[in-house]
Design a protein around this motif. Structure first.
Motif, PDB file in Angstrom:
ATOM      1  N   GLU A 245       0.818  -1.201   0.000  1.00 64.17           N
ATOM      2  CA  GLU A 245       0.000   0.000   0.000  1.00 64.17           C
ATOM      3  C   GLU A 245       0.863   1.267   0.000  1.00 64.17           C
ATOM      4  O   GLU A 245       0.544   2.250  -0.679  1.00 64.17           O
TER       5      GLU A 245
ATOM      6  N   GLN B  50       2.239   1.731  -3.404  1.00 67.34           N
ATOM      7  CA  GLN B  50       1.194   2.226  -4.279  1.00 67.34           C
ATOM      8  C   GLN B  50       0.957   3.726  -4.066  1.00 67.34           C
ATOM      9  O   GLN B  50       0.805   4.483  -5.033  1.00 67.34           O
TER      10      GLN B  50
ATOM     11  N   GLY C 250       3.918  -0.459 -12.362  1.00 69.00           N
ATOM     12  CA  GLY C 250       3.357   0.080 -11.135  1.00 69.00           C
ATOM     13  C   GLY C 250       3.111  -1.004 -10.108  1.00 69.00           C
ATOM     14  O   GLY C 250       3.402  -2.180 -10.343  1.00 69.00           O
ATOM     15  N   PRO C 251       2.557  -0.623  -8.969  1.00 72.53           N
ATOM     16  CA  PRO C 251       2.295  -1.602  -7.898  1.00 72.53           C
ATOM     17  C   PRO C 251       1.425  -2.767  -8.354  1.00 72.53           C
ATOM     18  O   PRO C 251       1.643  -3.905  -7.956  1.00 72.53           O
ATOM     19  N   GLY C 252       0.427  -2.488  -9.200  1.00 74.17           N
ATOM     20  CA  GLY C 252      -0.463  -3.552  -9.657  1.00 74.17           C
ATOM     21  C   GLY C 252       0.274  -4.628 -10.430  1.00 74.17           C
ATOM     22  O   GLY C 252       0.112  -5.830 -10.164  1.00 74.17           O
TER      23      GLY C 252
ATOM     24  N   MET D  82      -4.870   5.554  -7.549  1.00 76.26           N
ATOM     25  CA  MET D  82      -3.850   4.806  -6.821  1.00 76.26           C
ATOM     26  C   MET D  82      -3.805   5.237  -5.356  1.00 76.26           C
ATOM     27  O   MET D  82      -3.677   4.400  -4.454  1.00 76.26           O
TER      28      MET D  82
ATOM     29  N   ALA E 156      -4.806   2.982  -2.083  1.00 77.15           N
ATOM     30  CA  ALA E 156      -3.834   2.813  -1.000  1.00 77.15           C
ATOM     31  C   ALA E 156      -4.441   3.210   0.343  1.00 77.15           C
ATOM     32  O   ALA E 156      -4.256   2.533   1.359  1.00 77.15           O
TER      33      ALA E 156
END
Length: 205
Positions: free
Chosen positions: A78, A81, A123-125, A194, A198
């Motif tokens: 998180e 993100q 990215g985080p995803g 995003m 988060a």
């Protein structure tokens, strides 16, 4: 074709489709065009491949070492993100306000690294999805299948971004300015989403 081969093929296709949807080449295209509008055709093509390569390297690195690094630094997904969202929001504000991403002192900046390669693409995803697929690997064949899927997705991204640069040869300067504003708006929306995701994840803990 035996059951194991079918399972490996299914695993590879699932990984390919999942990462393709998360990385979203059509969604990244207008943002890419807004960032490279002032570049030459050769530079645009080079940046398209560089952005895909940077994303590939980042995702590959985190798929192998990501969990260890995050646990060692006591950083949550998180938080990663949220950081990515803040970085994208900064870039979006530059596009919306008309500030040159390079500027007079920005000739040495490579937008293929940030924000294109990461956190827009890698990215985080995408990072988390790849880390999950790595945990699901049961056979060497699945490992090769995942590698092939990740590489194939980034080839698709590079080709899509490279092909989209022909649009800039058609529109005029006013069209480029409009495209940059639209890209900034889209990027701001992605950044806010995003951050919202988060925050939701933080509050749910």
């Amino acid at each position: 074709m035996n059951i194991a081969e079918v399972s490996t093929l299914t695993f590879s296709i699932q990984a390919f489709v999942t990462l393709l949807v998360i990385l979203d080449p059509p969604g990244a295209t207008p943002i890419f065009l807004g960032l490279v509008a002032d570049k030459s055709k050769r530079e645009r093509i080079q940046l398209a491949w560089q952005a895909a390569l940077v994303s590939l390297i980042v995702i590959a690195f985190f798929s192998i070492f990501g969990r260890f690094i995050l646990e060692y630094m006591n950083v949550s997904i998180e938080a990663l993100q949220a950081a990515g969202g803040l970085l994208l929001l900064y870039v979006a504000l530059e596009l919306l306000t008309g500030r040159d991403m390079g500027g007079t002192d920005g000739k040495d900046k490579n937008i293929a690294l940030v924000p294109l390669g990461t956190p827009l693409l890698a990215g985080p995803g995408a990072i988390v999805a790849t880390m999950i697929f790595v945990q699901q690997i049961e056979t060497p064949a699945q490992s090769l299948g995942l590698i092939a899927a990740v590489v194939a997705v980034h080839v698709v991204i590079a080709v899509s971004l490279m092909a989209s640069t022909t649009i800039l040869g058609i529109i005029k300067d006013s069209g480029v300015t409009l495209l940059a504003r639209i890209a900034g708006l889209l990027l701001a929306a992605i950044a806010v989403q995003m951050l919202v995701d988060a925050i939701k994840a933080f509050t749910a803990q």
